[in-house]
Design a protein around this motif. Structure first.
Motif, PDB file in Angstrom:
ATOM      1  N   GLN A   1       0.919  -1.207  -0.034  1.00 29.22           N
ATOM      2  CA  GLN A   1      -0.131  -0.081   0.101  1.00 29.22           C
ATOM      3  C   GLN A   1       0.922   1.169   0.049  1.00 29.22           C
ATOM      4  OE1 GLN A   1      -3.394  -0.160  -0.253  1.00 29.22           O
ATOM      5  NE2 GLN A   1      -2.955  -2.440  -0.260  1.00 29.22           N
ATOM      6  N   VAL A   2       0.535   2.150  -0.710  1.00 28.16           N
ATOM      7  CA  VAL A   2       1.473   3.377  -1.275  1.00 28.16           C
ATOM      8  C   VAL A   2       0.721   4.437  -0.665  1.00 28.16           C
ATOM      9  CG1 VAL A   2       0.884   3.853  -3.609  1.00 28.16           C
ATOM     10  CG2 VAL A   2       3.030   4.877  -2.733  1.00 28.16           C
ATOM     11  N   SER A   3       1.238   5.618  -0.062  1.00 22.19           N
ATOM     12  CA  SER A   3       0.581   6.740   0.455  1.00 22.19           C
ATOM     13  C   SER A   3       1.553   7.789  -0.202  1.00 22.19           C
ATOM     14  CB  SER A   3       0.648   6.889   2.111  1.00 22.19           C
ATOM     15  OG  SER A   3      -0.241   5.848   2.391  1.00 22.19           O
ATOM     16  N   VAL A   4       0.906   8.973  -0.914  1.00 17.84           N
ATOM     17  CA  VAL A   4       1.507   9.869  -1.363  1.00 17.84           C
ATOM     18  C   VAL A   4       1.136  11.583  -0.360  1.00 17.84           C
ATOM     19  CG1 VAL A   4       2.025  11.393  -3.442  1.00 17.84           C
ATOM     20  CG2 VAL A   4       1.820   8.988  -3.676  1.00 17.84           C
ATOM     21  N   PHE A   5       2.066  12.174  -0.063  1.00 17.36           N
ATOM     22  CA  PHE A   5       1.843  13.131   0.791  1.00 17.36           C
ATOM     23  C   PHE A   5       2.265  14.533  -0.028  1.00 17.36           C
ATOM     24  CE2 PHE A   5       2.325   9.553   3.387  1.00 17.36           C
ATOM     25  CZ  PHE A   5       1.185   9.669   4.140  1.00 17.36           C
ATOM     26  N   PRO A   6       1.661  15.475   0.132  1.00 15.47           N
ATOM     27  CA  PRO A   6       0.285  15.630   0.930  1.00 15.47           C
ATOM     28  C   PRO A   6      -0.920  15.057   0.213  1.00 15.47           C
ATOM     29  CG  PRO A   6       0.706  17.642  -0.046  1.00 15.47           C
ATOM     30  CD  PRO A   6       1.853  16.851  -0.315  1.00 15.47           C
ATOM     31  N   ASP A   7      -1.719  14.982   1.010  1.00 14.95           N
ATOM     32  CA  ASP A   7      -2.814  13.922   0.544  1.00 14.95           C
ATOM     33  C   ASP A   7      -3.551  14.903  -0.575  1.00 14.95           C
ATOM     34  OD1 ASP A   7      -4.878  11.998   0.789  1.00 14.95           O
ATOM     35  OD2 ASP A   7      -6.258  13.370   1.388  1.00 14.95           O
ATOM     36  N   ASN A   8      -3.538  16.239  -0.605  1.00 10.88           N
ATOM     37  CA  ASN A   8      -4.059  17.113  -1.670  1.00 10.88           C
ATOM     38  C   ASN A   8      -3.218  17.246  -2.815  1.00 10.88           C
ATOM     39  OD1 ASN A   8      -2.734  18.694  -0.405  1.00 10.88           O
ATOM     40  ND2 ASN A   8      -4.020  20.397  -0.522  1.00 10.88           N
ATOM     41  N   ALA A   9      -2.185  16.343  -3.160  1.00  7.30           N
ATOM     42  CA  ALA A   9      -1.134  16.690  -4.040  1.00  7.30           C
ATOM     43  C   ALA A   9      -1.855  16.525  -5.521  1.00  7.30           C
ATOM     44  CB  ALA A   9       0.031  15.509  -4.087  1.00  7.30           C
ATOM     45  N   THR A  10      -1.443  17.465  -6.433  1.00  8.11           N
ATOM     46  CA  THR A  10      -1.952  17.628  -7.602  1.00  8.11           C
ATOM     47  C   THR A  10      -1.750  16.234  -8.421  1.00  8.11           C
ATOM     48  OG1 THR A  10      -1.710  19.936  -7.540  1.00  8.11           O
ATOM     49  CG2 THR A  10      -2.366  18.873  -9.600  1.00  8.11           C
ATOM     50  N   ASP A  11      -0.563  15.756  -8.322  1.00  2.00           N
ATOM     51  CA  ASP A  11      -0.199  14.543  -9.473  1.00  2.00           C
ATOM     52  C   ASP A  11       0.453  13.590  -8.272  1.00  2.00           C
ATOM     53  OD1 ASP A  11       0.552  12.668 -11.160  1.00  2.00           O
ATOM     54  OD2 ASP A  11       1.682  14.261 -12.224  1.00  2.00           O
ATOM     55  N   LYS A  12      -0.493  12.441  -8.237  1.00  2.00           N
ATOM     56  CA  LYS A  12       0.077  11.323  -7.263  1.00  2.00           C
ATOM     57  C   LYS A  12       0.369  10.103  -8.116  1.00  2.00           C
ATOM     58  CE  LYS A  12      -2.706  12.517  -3.297  1.00  2.00           C
ATOM     59  NZ  LYS A  12      -3.609  12.054  -2.150  1.00  2.00           N
ATOM     60  N   THR A  13       0.715  10.507  -9.355  1.00  2.00           N
ATOM     61  CA  THR A  13       0.983   9.356 -10.285  1.00  2.00           C
ATOM     62  C   THR A  13       2.666   8.821  -9.866  1.00  2.00           C
ATOM     63  OG1 THR A  13       0.458  10.324 -12.228  1.00  2.00           O
ATOM     64  CG2 THR A  13       1.923   8.749 -12.684  1.00  2.00           C
ATOM     65  N   VAL A  14       2.624   7.334  -9.640  1.00  2.00           N
ATOM     66  CA  VAL A  14       3.770   6.701  -9.058  1.00  2.00           C
ATOM     67  C   VAL A  14       4.334   5.722 -10.014  1.00  2.00           C
ATOM     68  CG1 VAL A  14       3.322   7.102  -6.734  1.00  2.00           C
ATOM     69  CG2 VAL A  14       2.424   4.914  -7.505  1.00  2.00           C
ATOM     70  N   THR A  15       5.462   5.283  -9.823  1.00  2.00           N
ATOM     71  CA  THR A  15       6.128   4.087 -10.862  1.00  2.00           C
ATOM     72  C   THR A  15       6.642   3.192  -9.880  1.00  2.00           C
ATOM     73  OG1 THR A  15       6.747   5.820 -12.279  1.00  2.00           O
ATOM     74  CG2 THR A  15       7.895   3.769 -12.569  1.00  2.00           C
ATOM     75  N   TRP A  16       6.258   1.912 -10.047  1.00  2.00           N
ATOM     76  CA  TRP A  16       6.826   0.846  -9.410  1.00  2.00           C
ATOM     77  C   TRP A  16       7.910  -0.086  -9.990  1.00  2.00           C
ATOM     78  CZ3 TRP A  16       4.806  -0.498  -4.641  1.00  2.00           C
ATOM     79  CH2 TRP A  16       3.662   0.205  -4.129  1.00  2.00           C
ATOM     80  N   SER A  17       8.967  -0.603  -9.279  1.00  2.00           N
ATOM     81  CA  SER A  17      10.222  -1.225  -9.859  1.00  2.00           C
ATOM     82  C   SER A  17      10.569  -2.121  -8.904  1.00  2.00           C
ATOM     83  CB  SER A  17      11.204  -0.072 -10.350  1.00  2.00           C
ATOM     84  OG  SER A  17      11.487   0.495  -9.195  1.00  2.00           O
TER      85      SER A  17
END
Length: 719
Positions: A43-59
């Motif tokens: 489970q991934v969490s991006v901060f802050p919660d209202n960040a405009t672009d929460k796109t992530v890349t897994w490797s």
């Protein structure tokens, strides 16, 4: 492998909205362990919660070990280690999780315990061992529980504590597969627990120890009475050792006669019981008939005419008649032999007593016309023999009141002519009657060349006595050693096949590699054979024992404190080597272990190793364990903790014997004091040294000793 996973921001309005930058990214786990083919979603969490672009890349650092998809699902591919990373598109923030991939899960199929039932006494602890199947199961975690914690509790390593009398079921459950195994625990009082044990000798592995004998020390009368002691000892032991009755001073009388009736009676009872007898002991310095032995090598009388007055016996050689001599009592008869039957030819006087009675019931006498001088010394010299070996006494008497007024002492008789010389001091008035007391001798006695001569006034002891040479003493004591061993072996026959040939030979101080010698103030029953026969005393004894004993006799050299003084142990081993260098064989070495709770356990083990290295049979000939302390802890002051420690030490001594002594060398263990010592005992007075109390109740020491014999705690075997 990398893939982008778009994450929808909180703002999705027109382009005029403010852009909120990513400041951090985290994962719900920093590390992860999976089995091959296993999966788990991170489970991934991006901060802050209202960040405009929460796109992530897994490797994955190593897709061949662990791969990850666009949803963060990790798949274990093969055993190894990989790092799964997640990176934000905005700001390039990163978080990672270490993944360990293990082999594919091996499921638990079964669990067993080392015991299915167990008997404990209140407060006792024991530990169960669980075995999870298969051995390569991935998760072998076991959880423990008790059906009744008030009876028996268990902790998570399987250790049980008995609390109150009753029963409880201990259950072991696997975390994987929920498999279970149980042990029924019965908690009893300590005495009930001990009563669950069987007889001691039933715990001996006869296959592993084929020549081992479990022995016990016993008093003659206690055994032949066939009382409770007889039945208890016969049930528990293979072999008995008499405490005193086979020793020299119990058999050899003051006149040298061998009285072996008690030994013969014991052998009869032992044969009926099917129990063997250990011979104790052929050579020792203590409990010897020392007065008799010393008389054999005493200085010899000088019969020099310059020192002695003329013979007072008017008819000493019976060449013409028996004038002057009288005899009476017990239907005895007297006469003169035929010519040529006296000592060296000529005539002698014979006297026959038909039955043994009191010493004075049959007598031979010669009356002097004038009394011997009160306070003067007189020397008796005569030649004598009998129809068999035996003894008579001789002295002076006042014929008016029959009072003794001087004793020459004992005359030892053999079936061949011998010369006897004795000394008496006149101790009373009217010493007119010279008298032989023959009532205890049943047979015919022959007398010749009888002289009684007064020692001249002024004669010193150094003039009257001549010291024997060392060679003469050696010859005399060797002959007596042979007579003693021959006599004992003739009675014990083929039944007593194991013997303490020599008991306690080594010095304690200053040099334990040397034999003991006579101290400055020896006890009245001490006689050191080695002082006259040297180191070859054991060599000669072995020769005689093999000549007269059973064909398969086993001979041991035995000593004490070998675990206390390892140099003494080495000295004994060296002495055995010397004995064998003289061409005879020592079969075994015995160790007396009269020890206490403070005895050094490491020394015990080292002693066993030293003895085992000889290749000889090794026997603990005497074992008892006290509580130690200063002052010594006696029965009234003993605590339960003392008794439990004693039980542990008994078990240790026995277990270590079996562990360190090879199978073919295990001759046996003898419990020297099976019962606690009473307050009036001369041996470890009032010490609680036994396996049983004085009332024949089993002690914790009994359980410890039995466990030692079995090689494990046998409470689970008892029902």
């Amino acid at each position: 492998m990398m893939m982008a996973a778009p994450m929808i921001g909180s703002g999705c309005g027109d382009n005029t909205d403010t852009i909120v930058a990513v400041t951090e990214v985290t994962l719900n786990k920093n590390s992860l362990t999976l089995q091959v083919a296993g999966k788990e979603v991170l489970q991934v969490s991006v901060f802050p919660d209202n960040a405009t672009d929460k796109t992530v890349t897994w490797s994955s650092s190593y897709d061949a070990i662990a791969s990850v998809n666009q949803n963060g699902e990790v798949t274990a591919v093969k055993e190894g280690f990989a790092i799964i990373s997640v990176t934000t598109k905005d700001g390039n923030k990163r978080a990672s999780c270490s993944v360990t991939v293990q082999a594919e899960m091996v499921e638990v199929t079964d669990i067993t315990l080392d015991r299915s039932s167990l008997v404990l006494y209140v407060t006792q602890k024991d530990k169960l061992q669980a075995t999870v199947v298969p051995d390569n199961a991935t998760d072998k975690t076991v959880n423990w529980s008790s059906s009744d914690e008030s009876v028996a509790s268990v902790i998570q390593n399987g250790e049980i504590t008995a609390k109150t009398a009753g029963t409880a079921t201990i259950t072991a459950t696997t975390a994987n597969g929920n498999k279970t195994a149980t042990c029924l625990v019965t908690v009893v009082s300590e005495q009930d627990y001990l009563n669950y044990y069987g007889d001691l000798k039933t715990y001996i592995d006869r296959t592993a120890s084929p020549v081992f004998k479990l022995g016990v020390g016993v008093l003659l009368n206690d055994y032949i009475a066939k009382s409770d002691i007889y039945h208890l000892l016969t049930a528990n032991f293979d072999q008995i050792t008499l405490g005193n009755e086979m020793k020299h001073d119990a058999i050899v009388q003051s006149n040298g006669e061998l009285k072996l009736e008690n030994v013969a009676n014991l052998l009869t009872v032992a044969k009926e019981a099917g129990i063997s007898v250990y011979g104790h002991a052929l050579i020792w310095h203590a409990q010897q008939r020392a007065n008799y032995l010393n008389s054999l090598i005493a200085p010899v009388f000088s019969l020099n005419d310059d020192l002695l007055e003329s013979n007072l016996i008017g008819n000493p050689d019976f060449e013409n008649n028996l004038d002057g001599w009288n005899s009476w009592g017990n239907s005895s008869t007297r006469g003169r032999t035929g010519n040529g039957e006296g000592y060296g030819g000529g005539y002698a006087m014979w006297f026959t007593n038909p039955t043994a009675a009191t010493s004075w019931s049959a007598q031979v006498a010669y009356d002097f016309s004038t009394a011997l001088q009160n306070g003067s010394r007189y020397v008796l010299n005569l030649n004598i023999k009998g129809s068999k070996a035996g003894v008579i006494t001789v002295g002076m008497q006042n014929p008016d009141n029959y009072a003794g007024v001087g004793s020459f002492g004992i005359v030892n008789i053999t079936d061949d002519w011998s010369e006897v010389t004795l000394l008496a001091t006149i101790t009373g008035a009217n010493a007119k009657r010279f008298i032989f007391d023959c009532g205890e001798y049943n047979g015919t006695i022959y007398f010749d060349n009888v002289t009684v001569r007064r020692v001249k006034t002024g004669t010193s002891d150094s003039q009257l006595f001549a010291e024997r040479t060392a060679a003469e003493k050696n010859e005399i004591i060797t002959a007596e050693l042979e007579r003693w061993i021959k006599g004992v072996m003739e009675v014990t026959g083929d039944y007593v096949k194991d013997w303490d040939l020599m008991n306690e030979p080594m010095s304690d101080w200053p040099d334990p590699s040397q034999l003991k010698t006579t101290p400055s103030n020896p006890a009245s029953n001490e006689f050191y054979w080695q002082d006259y026969l040297g180191k070859d005393v054991a060599v000669k004894a072995i020769q005689f024992a093999r000549q007269y004993g059973a064909p398969d006799i086993k001979l041991f050299i035995n000593d004490y404190n070998l675990e206390y003084n390892l140099n003494k142990c080495r000295g004994l081993i060296q002495y055995v080597a010397y004995i064998e260098s003289q061409g005879v064989r020592v079969d075994g070495i015995g160790t007396q272990m009269h020890i206490s709770l403070d005895t050094n356990k490491d020394n015990i083990v080292e002693m066993y190793k030293l003895l085992a290295a000889t290749g000889k049979l090794i026997k603990i000939t005497e074992l008892d364990i006290g509580l130690g302390g200063s002052p010594t802890i006696t029965t009234p002051n003993a605590t339960r903790e003392h008794y439990l420690a004693q039980a542990d030490l008994y078990r240790f001594v026995v277990e270590q014997y079996f562990e360190n002594i090879p199978s073919a060398q295990r001759a046996g263990i003898t419990v020297w004091s099976p019962f606690d010592s009473p307050p009036n005992s001369g041996w470890r007075t009032n010490e609680p040294i036994g396996l049983w109390t004085l009332n024949h109740v089993r002690k914790p020491a009994y359980g410890g000793f039995a466990n030692g014999l079995a090689g494990h705690d046998i409470s689970a075997d008892t029902k």
